[in-house]
Design a protein around this motif. Structure first.
Motif, PDB file in Angstrom:
ATOM      1  N   GLY A 242      -1.848   7.484   7.960  1.00  0.00           N
ATOM      2  CA  GLY A 242      -2.130   7.292   9.381  1.00  0.00           C
ATOM      3  C   GLY A 242      -3.598   7.377   9.747  1.00  0.00           C
ATOM      4  O   GLY A 242      -3.987   7.033  10.861  1.00  0.00           O
ATOM      5  N   ARG A 243      -4.429   7.835   8.786  1.00  0.00           N
ATOM      6  CA  ARG A 243      -5.864   7.955   9.056  1.00  0.00           C
ATOM      7  C   ARG A 243      -6.694   7.035   8.177  1.00  0.00           C
ATOM      8  O   ARG A 243      -7.760   6.593   8.580  1.00  0.00           O
ATOM      9  N   PHE A 244      -6.227   6.784   6.960  1.00  0.00           N
ATOM     10  CA  PHE A 244      -6.960   5.945   6.000  1.00  0.00           C
ATOM     11  C   PHE A 244      -6.216   4.630   5.799  1.00  0.00           C
ATOM     12  O   PHE A 244      -4.990   4.580   5.846  1.00  0.00           O
ATOM     13  N   THR A 245      -6.984   3.572   5.529  1.00  0.00           N
ATOM     14  CA  THR A 245      -6.418   2.272   5.234  1.00  0.00           C
ATOM     15  C   THR A 245      -7.116   1.672   4.025  1.00  0.00           C
ATOM     16  O   THR A 245      -8.347   1.529   4.023  1.00  0.00           O
ATOM     17  N   ILE A 246      -6.339   1.332   3.006  1.00  0.00           N
ATOM     18  CA  ILE A 246      -6.881   0.682   1.817  1.00  0.00           C
ATOM     19  C   ILE A 246      -6.660  -0.821   1.929  1.00  0.00           C
ATOM     20  O   ILE A 246      -5.627  -1.271   2.443  1.00  0.00           O
TER      21      ILE A 246
ATOM     22  N   VAL B 122     -12.498  -3.491  -3.444  1.00  0.00           N
ATOM     23  CA  VAL B 122     -11.472  -2.727  -2.747  1.00  0.00           C
ATOM     24  C   VAL B 122     -12.177  -1.812  -1.737  1.00  0.00           C
ATOM     25  O   VAL B 122     -13.282  -1.330  -1.994  1.00  0.00           O
ATOM     26  N   TYR B 123     -11.541  -1.603  -0.598  1.00  0.00           N
ATOM     27  CA  TYR B 123     -12.138  -0.840   0.499  1.00  0.00           C
ATOM     28  C   TYR B 123     -11.247   0.340   0.872  1.00  0.00           C
ATOM     29  O   TYR B 123     -10.037   0.332   0.623  1.00  0.00           O
ATOM     30  N   LEU B 124     -11.865   1.323   1.492  1.00  0.00           N
ATOM     31  CA  LEU B 124     -11.114   2.424   2.077  1.00  0.00           C
ATOM     32  C   LEU B 124     -11.719   2.711   3.451  1.00  0.00           C
ATOM     33  O   LEU B 124     -12.839   3.216   3.542  1.00  0.00           O
ATOM     34  N   GLN B 125     -10.992   2.349   4.487  1.00  0.00           N
ATOM     35  CA  GLN B 125     -11.396   2.667   5.850  1.00  0.00           C
ATOM     36  C   GLN B 125     -10.839   4.050   6.183  1.00  0.00           C
ATOM     37  O   GLN B 125      -9.628   4.246   6.145  1.00  0.00           O
ATOM     38  N   MET B 126     -11.734   4.967   6.508  1.00  0.00           N
ATOM     39  CA  MET B 126     -11.344   6.344   6.778  1.00  0.00           C
ATOM     40  C   MET B 126     -11.655   6.675   8.237  1.00  0.00           C
ATOM     41  O   MET B 126     -12.798   6.481   8.676  1.00  0.00           O
ATOM     42  N   SER B 127     -10.666   7.159   8.945  1.00  0.00           N
ATOM     43  CA  SER B 127     -10.833   7.499  10.351  1.00  0.00           C
ATOM     44  C   SER B 127     -10.331   8.923  10.594  1.00  0.00           C
ATOM     45  O   SER B 127      -9.607   9.479   9.768  1.00  0.00           O
ATOM     46  N   ILE B 128     -10.681   9.448  11.721  1.00  0.00           N
ATOM     47  CA  ILE B 128     -10.283  10.810  12.119  1.00  0.00           C
ATOM     48  C   ILE B 128     -10.539  11.763  10.951  1.00  0.00           C
ATOM     49  O   ILE B 128      -9.670  12.545  10.536  1.00  0.00           O
ATOM     50  N   LEU B 129     -11.737  11.709  10.421  1.00  0.00           N
ATOM     51  CA  LEU B 129     -12.064  12.503   9.237  1.00  0.00           C
ATOM     52  C   LEU B 129     -12.057  13.988   9.549  1.00  0.00           C
ATOM     53  O   LEU B 129     -12.437  14.419  10.657  1.00  0.00           O
ATOM     54  N   GLU B 130     -11.639  14.755   8.559  1.00  0.00           N
ATOM     55  CA  GLU B 130     -11.517  16.207   8.660  1.00  0.00           C
ATOM     56  C   GLU B 130     -12.387  16.848   7.584  1.00  0.00           C
ATOM     57  O   GLU B 130     -12.664  16.221   6.547  1.00  0.00           O
TER      58      GLU B 130
ATOM     59  N   THR C 193       0.817  -1.214   0.000  1.00  0.00           N
ATOM     60  CA  THR C 193       0.000   0.000   0.000  1.00  0.00           C
ATOM     61  C   THR C 193       0.847   1.258   0.000  1.00  0.00           C
ATOM     62  O   THR C 193       2.009   1.249   0.422  1.00  0.00           O
ATOM     63  N   ASN C 194       0.230   2.329  -0.461  1.00  0.00           N
ATOM     64  CA  ASN C 194       0.865   3.635  -0.432  1.00  0.00           C
ATOM     65  C   ASN C 194      -0.234   4.683  -0.291  1.00  0.00           C
ATOM     66  O   ASN C 194      -1.348   4.481  -0.792  1.00  0.00           O
ATOM     67  N   TYR C 195       0.083   5.792   0.402  1.00  0.00           N
ATOM     68  CA  TYR C 195      -0.929   6.789   0.726  1.00  0.00           C
ATOM     69  C   TYR C 195      -0.440   8.197   0.439  1.00  0.00           C
ATOM     70  O   TYR C 195       0.754   8.487   0.548  1.00  0.00           O
ATOM     71  N   ALA C 196      -1.381   9.062   0.121  1.00  0.00           N
ATOM     72  CA  ALA C 196      -1.073  10.483   0.053  1.00  0.00           C
ATOM     73  C   ALA C 196      -0.715  10.960   1.458  1.00  0.00           C
ATOM     74  O   ALA C 196      -1.263  10.460   2.453  1.00  0.00           O
ATOM     75  N   ASP C 197       0.178  11.926   1.534  1.00  0.00           N
ATOM     76  CA  ASP C 197       0.606  12.417   2.838  1.00  0.00           C
ATOM     77  C   ASP C 197      -0.569  12.930   3.674  1.00  0.00           C
ATOM     78  O   ASP C 197      -0.579  12.804   4.897  1.00  0.00           O
ATOM     79  N   SER C 198      -1.554  13.497   3.012  1.00  0.00           N
ATOM     80  CA  SER C 198      -2.679  14.107   3.719  1.00  0.00           C
ATOM     81  C   SER C 198      -3.562  13.091   4.447  1.00  0.00           C
ATOM     82  O   SER C 198      -4.324  13.462   5.340  1.00  0.00           O
ATOM     83  N   VAL C 199      -3.477  11.816   4.074  1.00  0.00           N
ATOM     84  CA  VAL C 199      -4.329  10.796   4.706  1.00  0.00           C
ATOM     85  C   VAL C 199      -3.535   9.727   5.433  1.00  0.00           C
ATOM     86  O   VAL C 199      -4.124   8.853   6.084  1.00  0.00           O
TER      87      VAL C 199
ATOM     88  N   GLU D 265     -11.577  18.809   5.409  1.00  0.00           N
ATOM     89  CA  GLU D 265     -10.807  18.814   4.161  1.00  0.00           C
ATOM     90  C   GLU D 265     -10.917  17.493   3.395  1.00  0.00           C
ATOM     91  O   GLU D 265     -10.494  17.410   2.239  1.00  0.00           O
ATOM     92  N   ASP D 266     -11.450  16.462   4.038  1.00  0.00           N
ATOM     93  CA  ASP D 266     -11.646  15.180   3.357  1.00  0.00           C
ATOM     94  C   ASP D 266     -12.948  15.156   2.547  1.00  0.00           C
ATOM     95  O   ASP D 266     -13.216  14.180   1.844  1.00  0.00           O
TER      96      ASP D 266
END
Length: 114
Positions: free
Chosen positions: A65-69, A78-86, A57-63, A88-89
């Motif tokens: 530690g908060r998102f998991t693919i 395919v899934y995207l678990q999103m946590s600590i949403l802001e 996996t690889n992530y944009a810096d902005s997500v 800006e998301d």
């Protein structure tokens, strides 16, 4: 037949969580890296997260530690678990192959607001 169907979006308060799902046709999913992208109002579509066929996996810096693919190969999903949403998301979220195809699904709206 090419198919990408995103689901799971909605309205959530800052700090909340959502889990997005994307059902892809086998011709897109099988043996390919998959990714989540998003497009906020007035902005260009951007890459959020990538997962290879073997699970790297690889992530944009902005997500980071908060998102998991993740992916379920047996059901082309395919899934995207999103946590600590802001706020800006807030965006329409799309899945696609990585690099992307010219074809896009309808996306799923995520709104982060109190």
């Amino acid at each position: 037949q090419v198919q990408l169907v995103e689901s799971g979006g909605g309205l959530v308060q800052p700090g909340g969580s959502l889990r997005l799902s994307c059902a892809a046709s086998g011709s897109i999913f099988r043996f390919n890296a998959m990714a989540w992208y998003r497009q906020a109002p007035g902005k260009e579509r951007e890459l959020v997260a990538v997962i290879t066929s073997d699970g790297s996996t690889n992530y944009a810096d902005s997500v980071k530690g908060r998102f998991t693919i993740s992916r379920a190969n047996y059901k082309n999903t395919v899934y995207l678990q999103m946590s600590i949403l802001e706020p800006e998301d807030t965006a329409v979220y799309y899945c696609n192959k990585y690099p992307s195809l010219a074809y896009w699904g309808q996306g799923t709206q995520v709104t982060v607001s109190s």
